[in-house]
Design a protein around this motif. Structure first.
Motif, PDB file in Angstrom:
ATOM      1  N   VAL A  27     -11.506  42.041 -25.761  1.00  0.00           N
ATOM      2  CA  VAL A  27     -12.196  40.944 -26.048  1.00  0.00           C
ATOM      3  C   VAL A  27     -12.971  40.949 -27.074  1.00  0.00           C
ATOM      4  N   ALA A  33     -24.861  38.874 -24.610  1.00  0.00           N
ATOM      5  CA  ALA A  33     -25.483  38.741 -23.385  1.00  0.00           C
ATOM      6  C   ALA A  33     -25.247  38.335 -22.043  1.00  0.00           C
ATOM      7  N   LEU A  37     -24.042  40.634 -18.234  1.00  0.00           N
ATOM      8  CA  LEU A  37     -24.334  40.001 -16.423  1.00  0.00           C
ATOM      9  C   LEU A  37     -23.208  40.686 -15.902  1.00  0.00           C
ATOM     10  N   PHE A  71     -28.487  31.541 -32.180  1.00  0.00           N
ATOM     11  CA  PHE A  71     -29.200  30.468 -31.274  1.00  0.00           C
ATOM     12  C   PHE A  71     -30.459  30.231 -31.623  1.00  0.00           C
ATOM     13  N   VAL A  96     -34.043  30.160 -22.179  1.00  0.00           N
ATOM     14  CA  VAL A  96     -35.015  31.266 -22.261  1.00  0.00           C
ATOM     15  C   VAL A  96     -35.692  31.846 -22.586  1.00  0.00           C
ATOM     16  N   LEU A 100     -33.609  36.436 -26.557  1.00  0.00           N
ATOM     17  CA  LEU A 100     -32.712  35.751 -25.865  1.00  0.00           C
ATOM     18  C   LEU A 100     -31.588  34.977 -27.220  1.00  0.00           C
ATOM     19  N   ILE A 104     -27.625  35.155 -28.652  1.00  0.00           N
ATOM     20  CA  ILE A 104     -26.408  34.353 -28.305  1.00  0.00           C
ATOM     21  C   ILE A 104     -26.262  34.355 -29.909  1.00  0.00           C
ATOM     22  N   THR A 105     -25.063  32.887 -29.372  1.00  0.00           N
ATOM     23  CA  THR A 105     -23.858  33.075 -30.249  1.00  0.00           C
ATOM     24  C   THR A 105     -23.276  31.434 -29.713  1.00  0.00           C
ATOM     25  N   ALA A 108     -19.419  32.041 -28.937  1.00  0.00           N
ATOM     26  CA  ALA A 108     -19.294  32.263 -27.626  1.00  0.00           C
ATOM     27  C   ALA A 108     -19.273  31.253 -26.693  1.00  0.00           C
ATOM     28  N   TYR A 114     -18.845  26.608 -21.452  1.00  0.00           N
ATOM     29  CA  TYR A 114     -20.102  27.003 -19.635  1.00  0.00           C
ATOM     30  C   TYR A 114     -20.207  25.315 -19.205  1.00  0.00           C
ATOM     31  N   SER A 117     -24.416  24.514 -20.447  1.00  0.00           N
ATOM     32  CA  SER A 117     -24.610  24.449 -21.788  1.00  0.00           C
ATOM     33  C   SER A 117     -24.932  23.371 -22.031  1.00  0.00           C
ATOM     34  N   ASP A 118     -26.336  23.063 -22.765  1.00  0.00           N
ATOM     35  CA  ASP A 118     -27.383  22.600 -23.360  1.00  0.00           C
ATOM     36  C   ASP A 118     -26.207  21.952 -24.913  1.00  0.00           C
ATOM     37  N   PHE A 119     -25.767  23.245 -25.802  1.00  0.00           N
ATOM     38  CA  PHE A 119     -26.002  22.907 -26.511  1.00  0.00           C
ATOM     39  C   PHE A 119     -24.621  22.361 -27.231  1.00  0.00           C
ATOM     40  N   ASP A 152      -7.326  33.006 -27.973  1.00  0.00           N
ATOM     41  CA  ASP A 152      -7.405  32.534 -29.420  1.00  0.00           C
ATOM     42  C   ASP A 152      -9.199  32.527 -29.870  1.00  0.00           C
ATOM     43  N   LEU A 154     -12.941  31.668 -31.855  1.00  0.00           N
ATOM     44  CA  LEU A 154     -13.376  30.122 -32.202  1.00  0.00           C
ATOM     45  C   LEU A 154     -13.631  30.070 -33.833  1.00  0.00           C
ATOM     46  N   ASP A 177     -35.031  27.904 -16.626  1.00  0.00           N
ATOM     47  CA  ASP A 177     -33.587  28.148 -15.141  1.00  0.00           C
ATOM     48  C   ASP A 177     -32.686  27.536 -16.263  1.00  0.00           C
TER      49      ASP A 177
HETATM   50  C1  LIG Z   1     -30.319  35.097 -18.745  1.00  0.00           C
HETATM   51  C2  LIG Z   1     -29.380  34.370 -19.149  1.00  0.00           C
HETATM   52  C3  LIG Z   1     -30.388  32.816 -19.242  1.00  0.00           C
HETATM   53  C4  LIG Z   1     -29.110  31.663 -19.882  1.00  0.00           C
HETATM   54  N1  LIG Z   1     -29.728  30.435 -19.826  1.00  0.00           N
HETATM   55  C5  LIG Z   1     -28.930  29.955 -20.698  1.00  0.00           C
HETATM   56  C6  LIG Z   1     -29.392  27.923 -19.925  1.00  0.00           C
HETATM   57  O1  LIG Z   1     -30.283  27.631 -19.972  1.00  0.00           O
HETATM   58  N2  LIG Z   1     -28.805  27.164 -21.021  1.00  0.00           N
HETATM   59  C7  LIG Z   1     -27.451  27.594 -21.834  1.00  0.00           C
HETATM   60  O2  LIG Z   1     -27.399  26.461 -22.529  1.00  0.00           O
HETATM   61  N3  LIG Z   1     -27.368  28.686 -22.082  1.00  0.00           N
HETATM   62  C8  LIG Z   1     -27.431  29.681 -21.711  1.00  0.00           C
HETATM   63  N4  LIG Z   1     -27.837  30.597 -21.662  1.00  0.00           N
HETATM   64  C9  LIG Z   1     -25.757  30.712 -21.706  1.00  0.00           C
HETATM   65  C10 LIG Z   1     -25.940  31.092 -23.582  1.00  0.00           C
HETATM   66  O3  LIG Z   1     -26.828  30.213 -24.341  1.00  0.00           O
HETATM   67  C11 LIG Z   1     -24.728  31.543 -24.098  1.00  0.00           C
HETATM   68  O4  LIG Z   1     -24.555  30.473 -23.749  1.00  0.00           O
HETATM   69  C12 LIG Z   1     -24.174  33.022 -24.029  1.00  0.00           C
HETATM   70  O5  LIG Z   1     -25.031  33.908 -23.280  1.00  0.00           O
HETATM   71  C13 LIG Z   1     -22.660  32.930 -24.296  1.00  0.00           C
HETATM   72  O6  LIG Z   1     -23.729  33.762 -26.072  1.00  0.00           O
HETATM   73  P1  LIG Z   1     -23.016  35.311 -26.097  1.00  0.00           P
HETATM   74  O7  LIG Z   1     -23.341  35.262 -27.496  1.00  0.00           O
HETATM   75  O8  LIG Z   1     -24.032  36.093 -25.114  1.00  0.00           O
HETATM   76  O9  LIG Z   1     -21.413  35.579 -25.572  1.00  0.00           O
HETATM   77  P2  LIG Z   1     -20.988  36.580 -25.110  1.00  0.00           P
HETATM   78  O10 LIG Z   1     -21.607  37.246 -24.062  1.00  0.00           O
HETATM   79  O11 LIG Z   1     -20.747  37.814 -26.294  1.00  0.00           O
HETATM   80  O12 LIG Z   1     -19.128  36.029 -25.418  1.00  0.00           O
HETATM   81  C14 LIG Z   1     -19.083  35.097 -23.589  1.00  0.00           C
HETATM   82  C15 LIG Z   1     -17.141  34.381 -23.859  1.00  0.00           C
HETATM   83  O13 LIG Z   1     -16.867  34.252 -24.776  1.00  0.00           O
HETATM   84  C16 LIG Z   1     -16.005  35.028 -25.715  1.00  0.00           C
HETATM   85  N5  LIG Z   1     -16.126  34.768 -26.839  1.00  0.00           N
HETATM   86  C17 LIG Z   1     -17.532  35.369 -28.205  1.00  0.00           C
HETATM   87  N6  LIG Z   1     -17.324  35.135 -29.099  1.00  0.00           N
HETATM   88  C18 LIG Z   1     -15.937  33.882 -29.326  1.00  0.00           C
HETATM   89  C19 LIG Z   1     -15.841  33.713 -30.264  1.00  0.00           C
HETATM   90  N7  LIG Z   1     -15.460  33.304 -31.620  1.00  0.00           N
HETATM   91  N8  LIG Z   1     -14.301  32.626 -29.991  1.00  0.00           N
HETATM   92  C20 LIG Z   1     -13.683  33.170 -29.099  1.00  0.00           C
HETATM   93  N9  LIG Z   1     -14.401  33.243 -27.763  1.00  0.00           N
HETATM   94  C21 LIG Z   1     -15.131  34.543 -27.668  1.00  0.00           C
HETATM   95  C22 LIG Z   1     -16.499  36.532 -25.300  1.00  0.00           C
HETATM   96  O14 LIG Z   1     -15.256  36.625 -25.023  1.00  0.00           O
HETATM   97  C23 LIG Z   1     -16.520  36.371 -24.249  1.00  0.00           C
HETATM   98  O15 LIG Z   1     -16.112  36.155 -22.630  1.00  0.00           O
HETATM   99  C24 LIG Z   1     -27.892  31.669 -21.115  1.00  0.00           C
HETATM  100  C25 LIG Z   1     -27.565  32.863 -20.798  1.00  0.00           C
HETATM  101  C26 LIG Z   1     -28.320  34.201 -20.303  1.00  0.00           C
HETATM  102  C27 LIG Z   1     -27.527  35.272 -20.208  1.00  0.00           C
END
Ligand SMILES: Cc1cc2nc3c(=O)[nH]c(=O)nc-3n(C[C@H](O)[C@H](O)[C@H](O)COP(=O)(O)OP(=O)(O)OC[C@H]3O[C@@H](n4cnc5c(N)ncnc54)[C@H](O)[C@@H]3O)c2cc1C
Length: 260
Positions: A27, A33, A37, A71, A96, A100, A104-105, A108, A114, A117-119, A152, A154, A177
């Motif tokens: 993975v 982040a 979960l 972010f 959040v 956080l 977060i990236t 991902a 998602y 997602s706001d982004f 793939d 991204l 939230d």
């Molecule tokens: C407690 C909590 C609250 C949140 N609240 C919000 C919210 O209110 N609004 C909002 O918009 N978002 C929210 N998010 C989501 C957050 O914005 C991120 O979208 C989310 O955490 C994923 O980012 P990450 O870097 O943690 O991903 P990861 O947990 O590292 O990865 C998530 C998935 O993406 C895959 N992945 C990672 N990088 C790549 C890549 N380059 N190419 C292909 N696949 C990839 C991984 O394999 C995995 O399957 C929340 C997240 C958490 C944990």
């Protein structure tokens, strides 16, 4: 909590991709982040942090965002604040908390498509493309529409610059939230691009000509028509009916803001 048997610090995207394809439990790691979960047993966690994929840069035509950009970088970045009325930066600033957002990236988030997602909603209201390592460059709209994309990586988010004006709005039951609905609207040369997300399904986008939308005081009617053609669902945060009503209000506010 997830477990990772082996950690790979990829030396190239090619190495990351080859490792990803070797085993279904290998993975890509973003900020992890979201992965944390769950309780996935990861065989090899592929770490891209050594590949200089955290950047936001611009040339005359495009703004490019690297997948490992956090972010927090998006929220505070000057280029993103200065383009499209800052909506890309604004779309993440309520997520959040700073801790956080510092983890977060972008890659991902977009790769995971998602619905909440706001982004993604902000990006969809602009002319955005994603670059996949093997799949090449496709529009974000197309990418979101495909149910199952082959595995793939991204590798880039590309936003076409133009002189777009834009605005982003979200509605939450409580701060930090997930949104019960979000909406972003851009306007370029008389064409509105209206993106609605957290329906709670994936964000969708509609385009409408400004004459058609504003002419003859038909705005409310046109927005209602547009929203009636979108699907809204019910979950623990809000009912589909409520979301539909909120969508009409948020879209209207966005359009009015762009007209002022
Ligand atoms: C407690 C909590 C609250 C949140 N609240 C919000 C919210 O209110 N609004 C909002 O918009 N978002 C929210 N998010 C989501 C957050 O914005 C991120 O979208 C989310 O955490 C994923 O980012 P990450 O870097 O943690 O991903 P990861 O947990 O590292 O990865 C998530 C998935 O993406 C895959 N992945 C990672 N990088 C790549 C890549 N380059 N190419 C292909 N696949 C990839 C991984 O394999 C995995 O399957 C929340 C997240 C958490 C944990």
């Amino acid at each position: 909590m997830f477990t990772i048997k082996q950690h790979l610090m990829a030396q190239s995207i090619e190495e990351g991709y080859k490792t990803l394809m070797k085993n279904r439990n290998n993975v890509i790691l973003g900020g992890t982040a979201f992965l944390r979960l769950g309780n996935k047993n990861i065989n090899i966690g592929i770490d891209l942090s050594n590949l200089e994929l955290d950047y936001i840069r611009e040339d005359e035509k495009n703004i490019e965002i690297g997948p490992m950009t956090t972010f927090r970088e998006i929220e505070t970045n000057k280029i993103l604040k200065e383009n499209f009325d800052g909506i890309v930066a604004k779309s993440v600033e309520e997520i959040v908390g700073i801790q956080l957002r510092s983890v977060i990236t972008a890659g991902a988030t977009v790769a995971s498509k998602y619905g909440f997602s706001d982004f993604i909603t902000a990006l969809l209201s602009l002319n955005t493309q994603v670059e996949l390592y093997k799949g090449g460059v496709i529009s974000l709209e197309e990418y979101l529409a495909v149910e199952k994309v082959p595995k793939d990586i991204l590798v880039k988010i590309i936003i076409k610059k133009y002189g777009k004006r834009a605005t982003f709005k979200t509605m939450r039951n409580s701060k930090s939230d997930y949104a019960i609905l979000n909406c972003a609207v851009s306007n370029l040369d008389g064409e509105y691009r209206i993106a609605v997300g957290a329906r709670p399904g994936r964000a969708v986008v509609k385009t409408i000509n400004s004459d058609e939308l504003i002419k003859n005081n038909k705005m409310t009617e046109k927005i209602e028509e547009m929203v009636d053609g979108m699907k809204f669902g019910t979950n623990m945060r809000a009912s589909g009916e409520y979301r539909k009503m909120i969508a009409k209000v948020l879209i209207r506010r966005c359009v009015e803001e762009l007209n002022n």
